[in-house]
Design a protein around this motif. Structure first.
Motif, mmCIF file in Angstrom:
data_model
loop_
_atom_site.group_PDB
_atom_site.id
_atom_site.type_symbol
_atom_site.label_atom_id
_atom_site.label_comp_id
_atom_site.label_asym_id
_atom_site.label_seq_id
_atom_site.Cartn_x
_atom_site.Cartn_y
_atom_site.Cartn_z
ATOM 1 N N TYR A 418 0.807 -1.233 0.000
ATOM 2 C CA TYR A 418 0.000 0.000 0.000
ATOM 3 C C TYR A 418 0.834 1.274 0.000
ATOM 4 C CZ TYR A 418 -3.395 -3.530 1.445
ATOM 5 O OH TYR A 418 -4.165 -4.663 1.525
ATOM 6 N N GLY A 419 1.911 1.318 -0.781
ATOM 7 C CA GLY A 419 2.644 2.559 -0.913
ATOM 8 C C GLY A 419 1.796 3.615 -1.613
ATOM 9 N N ALA A 420 1.869 4.856 -1.146
ATOM 10 C CA ALA A 420 1.045 5.938 -1.696
ATOM 11 C C ALA A 420 1.752 7.272 -1.498
ATOM 12 C CB ALA A 420 -0.324 5.961 -1.019
ATOM 13 N N PRO A 421 1.396 8.291 -2.290
ATOM 14 C CA PRO A 421 2.037 9.601 -2.141
ATOM 15 C C PRO A 421 1.815 10.227 -0.767
ATOM 16 C CG PRO A 421 0.875 9.462 -4.229
ATOM 17 C CD PRO A 421 0.473 8.267 -3.443
ATOM 18 N N TYR A 422 0.705 9.864 -0.123
ATOM 19 C CA TYR A 422 0.405 10.413 1.205
ATOM 20 C C TYR A 422 0.878 9.466 2.307
ATOM 21 C CZ TYR A 422 -3.505 7.404 -0.162
ATOM 22 O OH TYR A 422 -4.265 6.361 -0.650
ATOM 23 N N PHE A 423 1.815 8.585 1.975
ATOM 24 C CA PHE A 423 2.258 7.560 2.916
ATOM 25 C C PHE A 423 2.740 8.162 4.233
ATOM 26 C CE2 PHE A 423 5.703 5.113 4.811
ATOM 27 C CZ PHE A 423 5.109 3.877 4.983
ATOM 28 N N THR A 424 3.537 9.227 4.180
ATOM 29 C CA THR A 424 4.104 9.810 5.398
ATOM 30 C C THR A 424 3.014 10.240 6.363
ATOM 31 O OG1 THR A 424 6.073 10.569 4.213
ATOM 32 C CG2 THR A 424 5.596 11.624 6.318
ATOM 33 N N GLN A 425 1.987 10.896 5.834
ATOM 34 C CA GLN A 425 0.909 11.379 6.704
ATOM 35 C C GLN A 425 0.066 10.225 7.254
ATOM 36 O OE1 GLN A 425 1.855 12.867 3.756
ATOM 37 N NE2 GLN A 425 2.903 14.386 5.027
ATOM 38 N N LEU A 426 -0.240 9.247 6.403
ATOM 39 C CA LEU A 426 -1.032 8.101 6.855
ATOM 40 C C LEU A 426 -0.242 7.261 7.851
ATOM 41 C CD1 LEU A 426 -3.718 6.633 6.574
ATOM 42 C CD2 LEU A 426 -2.755 5.357 4.647
ATOM 43 N N GLU A 427 1.046 7.112 7.594
ATOM 44 C CA GLU A 427 1.910 6.369 8.516
ATOM 45 C C GLU A 427 1.951 7.043 9.880
ATOM 46 O OE1 GLU A 427 4.823 3.587 9.927
ATOM 47 O OE2 GLU A 427 3.488 3.520 8.199
ATOM 48 N N GLN A 428 1.981 8.361 9.902
ATOM 49 C CA GLN A 428 2.004 9.091 11.167
ATOM 50 C C GLN A 428 0.725 8.846 11.962
ATOM 51 O OE1 GLN A 428 2.562 13.327 10.801
ATOM 52 N NE2 GLN A 428 2.719 13.638 13.000
ATOM 53 N N VAL A 429 -0.413 8.885 11.275
ATOM 54 C CA VAL A 429 -1.685 8.601 11.946
ATOM 55 C C VAL A 429 -1.694 7.178 12.499
ATOM 56 C CG1 VAL A 429 -4.175 8.308 11.601
ATOM 57 C CG2 VAL A 429 -2.995 10.270 10.578
ATOM 58 N N MET A 430 -1.241 6.242 11.684
ATOM 59 C CA MET A 430 -1.235 4.849 12.108
ATOM 60 C C MET A 430 -0.287 4.641 13.285
ATOM 61 S SD MET A 430 -2.745 1.968 11.233
ATOM 62 C CE MET A 430 -3.126 1.990 9.473
ATOM 63 N N SER A 431 0.890 5.258 13.223
ATOM 64 C CA SER A 431 1.868 5.116 14.290
ATOM 65 C C SER A 431 1.338 5.669 15.612
ATOM 66 C CB SER A 431 3.163 5.829 13.909
ATOM 67 O OG SER A 431 4.095 5.798 14.967
ATOM 68 N N GLU A 432 0.792 6.872 15.551
ATOM 69 C CA GLU A 432 0.275 7.491 16.778
ATOM 70 C C GLU A 432 -0.888 6.683 17.352
ATOM 71 O OE1 GLU A 432 -0.749 11.367 15.463
ATOM 72 O OE2 GLU A 432 1.312 12.158 15.595
ATOM 73 N N THR A 433 -1.740 6.167 16.479
ATOM 74 C CA THR A 433 -2.920 5.441 16.940
ATOM 75 C C THR A 433 -2.551 4.081 17.522
ATOM 76 O OG1 THR A 433 -4.254 6.546 15.252
ATOM 77 C CG2 THR A 433 -5.183 4.574 16.272
ATOM 78 N N LEU A 434 -1.698 3.339 16.832
ATOM 79 C CA LEU A 434 -1.311 2.022 17.334
ATOM 80 C C LEU A 434 -0.467 2.143 18.602
ATOM 81 C CD1 LEU A 434 -0.539 0.115 14.015
ATOM 82 C CD2 LEU A 434 -2.535 -0.121 15.496
ATOM 83 N N THR A 435 0.329 3.199 18.701
ATOM 84 C CA THR A 435 1.050 3.443 19.953
ATOM 85 C C THR A 435 0.060 3.707 21.080
ATOM 86 O OG1 THR A 435 2.987 4.322 18.786
ATOM 87 C CG2 THR A 435 2.748 4.905 21.104
ATOM 88 N N GLY A 436 -0.988 4.479 20.787
ATOM 89 C CA GLY A 436 -2.033 4.725 21.777
ATOM 90 C C GLY A 436 -2.777 3.453 22.156
ATOM 91 N N LEU A 437 -2.984 2.578 21.192
ATOM 92 C CA LEU A 437 -3.634 1.295 21.465
ATOM 93 C C LEU A 437 -2.768 0.464 22.405
ATOM 94 C CD1 LEU A 437 -6.010 -0.615 20.809
ATOM 95 C CD2 LEU A 437 -4.740 -1.354 18.782
#
Length: 464
Positions: A418-437
């Motif tokens: 799932y590489g995408a041009p908005y990868f950095t922003q989506l990765e940041q959301v995923m990282s912050e959320t999974l860390t919170g989980l």
């Protein structure tokens, strides 16, 4: 804020902050960043001598190749070294390599785009980088390459976008499940047929844990790797992370919730995944060290690290000789439900910079590196499985590379990255959320809602 100044970052020494560079390919229009960095837009890359269907002559050309460090993708790798020697003798051209840390690649590549850096000719490529930068950095080499039927279809697909081929693949790596058969047997599990679902594995965590030994060491929250590992769970379902056109997140359904719940069960409830490794920036190589030292019962990893684990001699990519070589087992990834599996591809290769002054020579060298003989050398040294069907089917390769059967079976399931041009922003959301989980800030349902809301907002902003 750190600044990146100097050659290649703009006229008159004008620099771009790291924050600005990371915005390229995201919410800020690329054109405005190019104007900011360079004072205007650049022209098309000039063609180098050679090509045209006759003997290639690139005498006087020295290609600059940028690649990742970590082994196997540099000029010391046997296959690539052979390609350099053959290409130089055949064309008269020369090649120089520059190595980057894997996590430094996105920032450096963003700098190349912002400055339209013409000093680089050949670029390391992988699904996430092709998806993120596409034609902003990589040249479409479809015409220069021609027929691609010799390659495994999935490898070509991962390095293409919308019918444009941006790189050729060197190997067909994908993650699978690697475990210590002795530890599994001691835990009352069948060492030749480990559990096929995550929940069955999680239930065995207390029996796999002993002293400092953990049930599994995998960096699920490593920098720039959250989506990669999330996909391993997601890909055992029928749901894809994003829609085919890349505009919509699709994990707001029951499958998506099951993924967040399974992730939570493994990390928090059962502590199957070693918490001290979750955020390890060393990623798969560090977990390979832990496994080779006998300090974990399993890992999610690539065939390169599997080969390290079964080799009690000199260290490979993990740089630690294996103490468990006689007890290593491997199988496809468990699934969320019985009879399912999923993984994530680690396909790598090389493309041509769209700003290169030597695009013909660069494309020629990319073809050389991914030709049959260099890839066979690579596969025979057990560094990576080839991306070429004619190498994987070679009797000499099959005789010494039995793990190919597992890769072939794993490849029948979804391995999208799932590489995408908005990868950095989506990765940041995923990282912050999974860390919170992990930390207890969110429940699985709340984590799903947050990713759907904030992740979709990041995608919408990109397309606005």
């Amino acid at each position: 804020m750190d600044r990146i100044d100097g050659p290649g970052t703009g006229p008159a020494g004008r620099g771009l902050s790291r924050r600005r560079l990371l915005q390229i390919g995201a919410s800020v229009p690329l054109a405005s960043l190019l104007i900011e960095a360079c004072g205007g837009s650049g022209g098309q890359p000039s063609a180098s001598s050679g090509g045209g269907g006759g003997p290639e002559n690139f005498k006087g050309v020295t290609l600059q190749v940028v690649t990742r460090d970590g082994g196997g993708m540099d000029n010391k790798a046997p296959g690539i070294k052979a390609a350099i020697d053959t290409w130089s003798k055949r064309t008269g051209g020369q090649v120089q390599f520059t190595l980057l840390g894997f996590t430094d690649v996105p920032v450096k590549y963003a700098g190349y785009v912002a400055s339209q850096d013409s000093s680089v000719d050949v670029l390391y490529a992988g699904d996430p980088f092709v998806g993120q930068f596409q034609d902003k950095l990589y040249l479409d080499i479809t015409k220069q390459v021609g027929q691609t039927s010799a390659f495994l279809p999935g490898t070509i697909q991962a390095l293409s976008r919308d019918g444009h081929l941006y790189a050729l693949p060197i190997h067909s790596e994908m993650e699978f499940f690697i475990y210590n058969k002795q530890y599994f047997q001691q835990a009352g599990l069948d060492p030749d047929k480990p559990p096929g679902t995550w929940e069955e594995l999680f239930a065995a965590a207390p029996r796999l844990r002993k002293g400092n030994r953990t049930p599994n060491a995998s960096p699920l929250l490593a920098p720039n790797e959250c989506i990669f590992y999330f996909a391993i769970f997601l890909n055992s379902t029928t749901t894809k992370l994003v829609s085919p056109d890349g505009t919509k997140l699709q994990i707001g359904n029951a499958d998506g919730l099951a993924v967040f719940q399974t992730w939570y069960d493994g990390v928090v409830t059962h502590k199957f995944f070693d918490s001290s490794v979750l955020t390890d920036a060393g990623s798969e190589y560090d977990t390979g060290k832990i496994f080779n030292q006998g300090n974990t019962a399993s890992m999610l990893n690539f065939s390169e690290l599997y080969e390290d684990a079964i080799n009690p001699g000199a260290p490979g990519g993990a740089q630690v000789p294996s103490t468990v070589a006689d007890h290593v087992g491997a199988t496809i990834m468990p699934g969320i439900k019985t009879g399912t599996s999923g993984s994530c591809n680690g396909f790598e290769g090389f493309g041509v910079s769209r700003f290169s002054r030597n695009p013909d020579a660069a494309a020629s060298f990319v073809r050389e590196m991914t030709s049959r003989e260099p890839e066979k050398i690579m596969n025979l040294t057990k560094q990576f499985p080839s991306s070429r069907k004619d190498v994987l089917s070679d009797p000499e390769v099959r005789a010494i590379y039995p793990v190919a059967a597992i890769l072939q079976q794993q490849g029948k399931y979804n391995i999208d990255r799932y590489g995408a041009p908005y990868f950095t922003q989506l990765e940041q959301v995923m990282s912050e959320t999974l860390t919170g989980l992990w930390k207890g800030t969110y429940s699985p349902a709340q984590a799903q809602d947050r990713v759907m809301t904030k992740g979709q907002a990041a995608i919408d902003q990109f397309f606005s």
